[in-house]
Design an enzyme around this catalytic site. Structure first.
Site, short mmCIF file in Angstrom:
data_model
loop_
_atom_site.label_atom_id
_atom_site.label_comp_id
_atom_site.label_asym_id
_atom_site.label_seq_id
_atom_site.Cartn_x
_atom_site.Cartn_y
_atom_site.Cartn_z
N HIS A 72 46.06 -34.96 -18.14
CA HIS A 72 46.26 -36.12 -19.03
C HIS A 72 46.85 -35.67 -20.36
O HIS A 72 46.26 -34.85 -21.05
CB HIS A 72 44.94 -36.85 -19.26
N TYR A 200 38.56 -45.38 -24.10
CA TYR A 200 37.29 -45.50 -24.83
C TYR A 200 37.31 -46.87 -25.52
O TYR A 200 38.18 -47.11 -26.36
CB TYR A 200 37.16 -44.40 -25.89
N PRO A 292 27.72 -37.45 -24.93
CA PRO A 292 28.85 -37.20 -24.04
C PRO A 292 30.22 -37.66 -24.57
O PRO A 292 31.25 -37.18 -24.09
CB PRO A 292 28.49 -37.95 -22.76
N LYS A 296 32.27 -32.73 -24.60
CA LYS A 296 32.23 -31.33 -25.06
C LYS A 296 31.15 -30.47 -24.38
O LYS A 296 31.20 -29.24 -24.48
CB LYS A 296 32.00 -31.28 -26.57
N TYR A 384 39.77 -33.22 -29.59
CA TYR A 384 39.58 -33.69 -28.21
C TYR A 384 40.07 -32.66 -27.19
O TYR A 384 39.41 -32.41 -26.18
CB TYR A 384 40.32 -35.02 -28.04
P1 FAD Z 1 22.88 -27.19 -16.70
O1 FAD Z 1 24.08 -27.74 -16.02
O2 FAD Z 1 21.80 -28.09 -17.13
O3 FAD Z 1 22.32 -26.02 -15.82
C1 FAD Z 1 21.06 -25.45 -16.02
C2 FAD Z 1 20.53 -24.95 -14.71
O4 FAD Z 1 19.27 -24.32 -14.92
C3 FAD Z 1 20.29 -26.08 -13.71
O5 FAD Z 1 20.89 -25.77 -12.48
C4 FAD Z 1 18.77 -26.16 -13.61
O6 FAD Z 1 18.34 -26.57 -12.33
C5 FAD Z 1 18.37 -24.73 -13.93
N1 FAD Z 1 17.02 -24.61 -14.49
C6 FAD Z 1 16.41 -25.43 -15.38
N2 FAD Z 1 15.18 -25.01 -15.65
C7 FAD Z 1 14.99 -23.89 -14.91
C8 FAD Z 1 13.90 -23.00 -14.75
N3 FAD Z 1 12.75 -23.20 -15.41
N4 FAD Z 1 14.04 -21.96 -13.90
C9 FAD Z 1 15.20 -21.77 -13.22
N5 FAD Z 1 16.26 -22.59 -13.33
C10 FAD Z 1 16.15 -23.63 -14.16
N6 FAD Z 1 28.99 -33.44 -20.28
C11 FAD Z 1 30.22 -33.90 -20.43
O7 FAD Z 1 31.02 -33.21 -21.07
N7 FAD Z 1 30.57 -35.12 -19.88
C12 FAD Z 1 29.68 -35.87 -19.13
O8 FAD Z 1 30.02 -36.92 -18.62
C13 FAD Z 1 28.38 -35.40 -18.96
N8 FAD Z 1 27.45 -36.10 -18.25
C14 FAD Z 1 26.18 -35.58 -18.13
C15 FAD Z 1 25.19 -36.29 -17.41
C16 FAD Z 1 23.88 -35.79 -17.30
C17 FAD Z 1 22.83 -36.59 -16.54
C18 FAD Z 1 23.56 -34.55 -17.90
C19 FAD Z 1 22.14 -33.99 -17.78
C20 FAD Z 1 24.54 -33.84 -18.59
C21 FAD Z 1 25.86 -34.35 -18.72
N9 FAD Z 1 26.86 -33.66 -19.41
C22 FAD Z 1 28.09 -34.16 -19.57
C23 FAD Z 1 26.63 -32.39 -20.00
C24 FAD Z 1 27.13 -31.26 -19.10
O9 FAD Z 1 26.91 -31.61 -17.76
C25 FAD Z 1 26.36 -30.04 -19.52
O10 FAD Z 1 26.75 -29.72 -20.84
C26 FAD Z 1 26.56 -28.84 -18.61
O11 FAD Z 1 26.00 -29.08 -17.36
C27 FAD Z 1 25.92 -27.61 -19.25
O12 FAD Z 1 25.84 -26.57 -18.33
P2 FAD Z 1 24.63 -25.55 -18.35
O13 FAD Z 1 24.90 -24.60 -17.26
O14 FAD Z 1 24.45 -25.06 -19.74
O15 FAD Z 1 23.33 -26.40 -18.07
C1 DHB Z 2 33.94 -38.12 -18.87
C2 DHB Z 2 32.79 -38.13 -19.59
C3 DHB Z 2 32.87 -38.17 -20.97
O1 DHB Z 2 31.76 -38.15 -21.69
C4 DHB Z 2 34.08 -38.22 -21.60
O2 DHB Z 2 34.12 -38.31 -22.95
C5 DHB Z 2 35.23 -38.19 -20.88
C6 DHB Z 2 35.15 -38.13 -19.50
C7 DHB Z 2 33.88 -38.12 -17.40
O3 DHB Z 2 32.77 -38.15 -16.85
O4 DHB Z 2 34.94 -38.11 -16.77
#
Ligand code: FAD
Ligand code: DHB
Length: 390
Positions: A72, A200, A292, A296, A384
């Site tokens: 995009h 948005y 979200p 980021k 962005y």
């Molecule tokens: P996570 O993806 O949370 O991974 C952490 C891992 O650690 C998981 O697999 C978990 O099972 C594991 N874990 C937790 N506790 C323990 C433990 N005690 N022992 C062993 N393992 C453990 N970001 C965006 O940019 N856009 C979005 O649309 C968006 N939507 C989201 C929706 C939801 C419901 C959530 C929760 C987050 C969303 N995010 C979004 C944020 C983005 O998904 C996260 O920033 C990203 O997943 C971060 O990655 P991570 O590996 O740091 O953490």
């Molecule tokens: C998506 C989620 C976001 O929070 C955003 O700002 C842009 C895209 C997505 O899930 O595609």
């Protein structure tokens, strides 16, 4: 058992780190509490900065991404019935990529399976010990048996609800937090996206985001109250509310269909400082959460892990601890800029239940300013698409 780096959490941060270390010849073990099937199906983020795409390519997991991603060059803001496009490419020289986090998780898990990385799924009661000594260790239970892994370093990549951050004494950790008075109700549906770029929408009924996973799969989000229960939202109710929040020409083109996923996510800004305690290093959501808006979260997790891998590789190859010592400050500089942007994008695009008439007018003026001034558009665009790596 002994390893060089013990990684808690097998989400994007943990698996990216394990791959970067594996490629550099550094031993790591990943402890993950969920099953592989659960992780492969988990739907979350969708928008990647170029820096994240580059990282995935550098570690050899970009083949499917490069084939399937959507690129995009712009993004739209809609308000007061108008649509304003921000030309990201023209203003910043960069584009953004649409490719689901679930796909990245699958690509990383496939790469680790092929490389034989030790990943312990369904690791129960993971705990961290001896963080300020020479030999930190991880304990966990699996299949009724207790295990102990002695490590040189521990990477806490276990997300916001993990145990790693909690292992840092409260008098060492400073926490900065802002909770928003609303959440996002998201759905995924097997329908063509309503627009070829994201929209948005700031509407008096609340914020709405039109995004996508592919040319045949849409993702939409609605601002709802923080306590909202997704079970109270039938597909019909969701589509009707979404249509009500979109500019009429966009609403007229909306293709609806059954939802594949529907859930509410709370909105929060959170930073824990420092991101290091002794031999424990936090990365990703374990250390910080952004609302979200602006997408980021996943991109920040990738940036942390890039810095952490660089620091660990420098330590093992040259014995130089400078990058490890500078890890927290280097990450936090980037984290706070992304926090500021995510908070600002949220403030600009959402309807705050307690906003005064003055604040509402100021928000409308800011939308008009940002979208009509080249300086305003540029500040949105450069954040962005992702700020440069320091
Ligand atoms: P996570 O993806 O949370 O991974 C952490 C891992 O650690 C998981 O697999 C978990 O099972 C594991 N874990 C937790 N506790 C323990 C433990 N005690 N022992 C062993 N393992 C453990 N970001 C965006 O940019 N856009 C979005 O649309 C968006 N939507 C989201 C929706 C939801 C419901 C959530 C929760 C987050 C969303 N995010 C979004 C944020 C983005 O998904 C996260 O920033 C990203 O997943 C971060 O990655 P991570 O590996 O740091 O953490
Ligand atoms: C998506 C989620 C976001 O929070 C955003 O700002 C842009 C895209 C997505 O899930 O595609």
């Amino acid at each position: 058992m002994r390893t060089q780096v013990g990684i808690v959490g097998g989400g994007p941060a943990g698996l990216l780190l394990a791959r970067l270390l594996g490629l550099a010849g550094i031993e790591a073990i990943v402890l993950e509490r969920r099953t592989p099937e659960y992780l492969r199906a988990r739907i979350r983020a969708g928008l990647l900065e170029q820096g994240t795409v580059d990282l995935l390519n550098e570690i050899g997991v970009g083949a499917r991404l490069n084939r399937e991603r959507l690129i995009h060059d712009g993004v739209e803001l809609a308000f007061d019935g108008q649509r304003r496009r921000i030309d990201l490419k023209a203003l910043s020289g960069k584009s953004v990529t649409i490719y689901g986090q679930a796909e990245i998780q699958n690509d990383l898990m496939d790469a680790h399976e092929a490389a034989g990385t030790p990943i312990v799924y369904e690791a129960e009661d993971v705990s961290l010990h001896g963080l300020t000594g020479e030999t930190p260790h991880l304990r966990y239970r699996k299949g009724g048996k207790q295990h102990d892994i002695t490590c040189d370093f521990i990477a806490g990549c276990d997300g916001f609800h993990g145990v790693s951050r909690e292992a840092i004494p409260p008098d060492v950790l400073r926490v900065y937090e802002k909770v928003y008075p609303f959440g996002w109700l998201g759905i995924l549906s097997e329908t063509p996206p309503v627009n070829h770029e994201l929209i948005y929408n700031n509407h008096e009924r609340g914020f709405a985001l039109c995004t996508m996973r592919s040319l045949t799969r849409s993702r939409y989000y609605l601002q709802v109250s923080a306590e909202e229960d997704a079970a109270h939202w039938s597909d019909d109710r969701f589509w009707t509310e979404l249509k009500g929040r979109l500019p009429p020409d966009v609403a007229a083109g909306l293709v609806t269909g059954p939802s594949i996923e529907k859930s509410v996510a709370p909105l929060r800004s959170f930073v824990a400082e420092p991101m290091r305690h002794g031999r424990l290093f936090l990365a990703g959501d374990a250390a910080h959460i952004v609302p979200p808006t602006g997408a980021k979260g996943l991109n920040l997790a990738a940036a942390d892990v890039r810095f952490l891998a660089e620091a660990l590789v420098a330590h093992y190859k040259t014995g130089n601890a400078q990058l490890l010592d500078g890890y927290s400050a280097r990450c936090l500089a980037r984290v706070w800029k992304a926090q500021r942007f995510s908070w600002w994008m949220t403030s600009l695009t959402h309807r705050f239940p307690d906003a005064s008439p003055f604040e509402r007018r100021a928000q409308a003026a800011e939308l008009a300013y940002i979208t009509s001034s080249k300086a305003g558009q540029t500040t949105l665009a450069e954040n962005y698409v992702g700020l440069p790596f320091a």
